[in-house]
Motif scaffolding. Structure first.
Motif, short mmCIF file in Angstrom:
data_model
loop_
_atom_site.label_atom_id
_atom_site.label_comp_id
_atom_site.label_asym_id
_atom_site.label_seq_id
_atom_site.Cartn_x
_atom_site.Cartn_y
_atom_site.Cartn_z
N HIS A 1 7.09 11.67 -13.05
CA HIS A 1 6.35 12.54 -13.52
C HIS A 1 6.49 12.58 -15.31
N LEU A 2 7.43 11.69 -15.74
CA LEU A 2 7.22 11.53 -17.29
C LEU A 2 6.52 10.16 -17.35
N GLY A 3 6.06 9.51 -16.27
CA GLY A 3 5.37 8.16 -16.35
C GLY A 3 6.25 7.02 -16.00
N PHE A 4 7.59 7.10 -15.57
CA PHE A 4 8.25 5.76 -15.22
C PHE A 4 8.29 5.67 -13.86
N ASN A 5 8.35 4.31 -13.23
CA ASN A 5 8.70 3.87 -12.09
C ASN A 5 10.10 3.46 -11.66
N PHE A 6 10.33 3.58 -10.33
CA PHE A 6 11.36 3.12 -9.67
C PHE A 6 10.81 1.95 -8.83
N ALA A 7 11.60 0.81 -9.03
CA ALA A 7 11.46 -0.33 -8.21
C ALA A 7 11.43 0.11 -6.80
N LYS A 8 10.40 -0.30 -5.94
CA LYS A 8 10.29 0.17 -4.69
C LYS A 8 10.42 -0.93 -3.50
N GLN A 9 11.38 -0.86 -2.55
CA GLN A 9 11.66 -1.85 -1.75
C GLN A 9 10.34 -2.48 -1.09
N SER A 10 10.08 -3.81 -1.01
CA SER A 10 9.07 -4.17 -0.34
C SER A 10 7.58 -4.23 -1.01
#
Ligand SMILES: [Zn+2]
Ligand SMILES: [Zn+2]
Ligand SMILES: [Zn+2]
Length: 319
Positions: free
Chosen positions: A305-314
């Protein structure tokens, strides 16, 4: 959003004194439509998830069937035009990751066109064993390594046997030296500060014709690096960066002995940056104790929600 998440979010936003940003949805572009791209083949720290003998809630969630297994931090690089594929790091999960790359992205009749190593910690190179005599007995797989990493593999068994039996062909890399993979893709290794017991440690810049990415799965604190992570992130489109721990006190060991930038430290560092800059960050290499490794987590949601992402499998990140 569940009601019981609200106090946590309010606290987190107060701590960072930061406006909420709309949640970034994972990339959904069709793999068919793009020719050069990065795909995420694993997101966990070296020891994976679940971690051996962990009896805490983090891994209990896996054994209770609530959370899926997480493969160890690894990126695949694919060029559909030239029919080539590479991986960044040879993890203990390499068997599955090579299969995922072949089945979901490119079957070019080869195991892999090359392996780029970051350093000699268990989650980053021990998958090379699957190329050896007791396993598939591969022939001359190009393995790109920095000078100390290369010597370490040449001089210590069982890795030296991969070299003597020509299962792998070591390619010496140089700090900050651009390697041209083909007319579409370039890779540049750069040194970063880390616990370098057996080898130096590098991150990578991966450049396509249109976009570029940083991959820094392991680094000590950001301020020990000669470069500014904020400025480096601004220069690329995606930044897959070390998110081993969420915060201090996460594990019952002196955390100064295993320095990593905590997620909350990285978030704080970027708090005054634009929404576009924050959205480039794709947190990767999460320890089993990191609450953001769970498929659903209040703290993970709050960081997104703060605008960052998490690497997502696939997920696929076009270049
Ligand atoms: Zn690691
Ligand atoms: Zn655990
Ligand atoms: Zn490491």
């Amino acid at each position: 959003m569940r009601l019981n998440q609200i106090p946590f979010l309010i606290l987190l936003f107060f701590v960072f004194n930061c406006k909420t940003e709309p949640k970034q949805e994972p990339k959904t572009e069709s793999v068919e439509a793009i020719n050069q791209y990065i795909t995420v083949l694993g997101t966990a720290q070296d020891a994976g998830y679940p971690q051996i003998n962990c009896k805490k809630e983090c891994c209990k969630a896996f054994y209770d069937g609530e959370v899926s297994k997480k493969l160890i931090s690894c990126l695949g690089l694919v060029d559909k035009t030239t029919k080539q594929k590479w991986i960044f790091d040879a993890t203990p999960d390499m068997t599955q990751q090579i299969q995922d790359l072949k089945a979901d992205h490119l079957d070019n009749g080869k195991v892999i066109d090359g392996v780029f190593l970051t350093h000699a910690h268990i989650g980053h190179y021990t998958g090379l064993m699957y190329l050896g005599f007791e396993a598939m007995g591969a022939t001359n797989i190009p393995v790109y390594a920095m000078p100390k990493m290369k010597s370490y593999l040449e001089l210590n068994g069982p890795w030296s046997q991969l070299v003597s039996m020509q299962n792998i062909q070591l390619k010496r890399m140089k700090h900050d030296s651009v390697m041209t993979l083909n007319s579409n893709l370039k890779v540049t290794p750069f040194l970063v500060p880390h616990r370098d017991e057996y080898s130096e440690t590098v991150g990578y810049k991966i450049e396509g014709k249109h976009k570029s990415a940083l991959f820094i799965p392991d680094i000590n604190k950001w301020d020990l690096w000669k470069k500014s992570i904020v400025e480096e992130v601004k220069l690329v489109d995606y930044a897959f960066i070390d998110a081993t721990f969420f915060n201090d006190g996460e594990i019952p060991r002196p955390m100064a002995d295993i320095p990593h930038p905590f997620i909350i430290e990285t978030v704080k560092l970027f708090e005054n940056e634009s929404k576009e800059t924050k959205a480039k960050i794709q947190f990767i290499h999460l320890n089993h104790t990191n609450p953001a490794l769970m498929d659903t987590s209040v703290l993970k949601d709050s960081i997104e929600h703060l605008g960052f992402n998490f690497a997502k499998q696939s997920a696929v990140y076009d270049l």
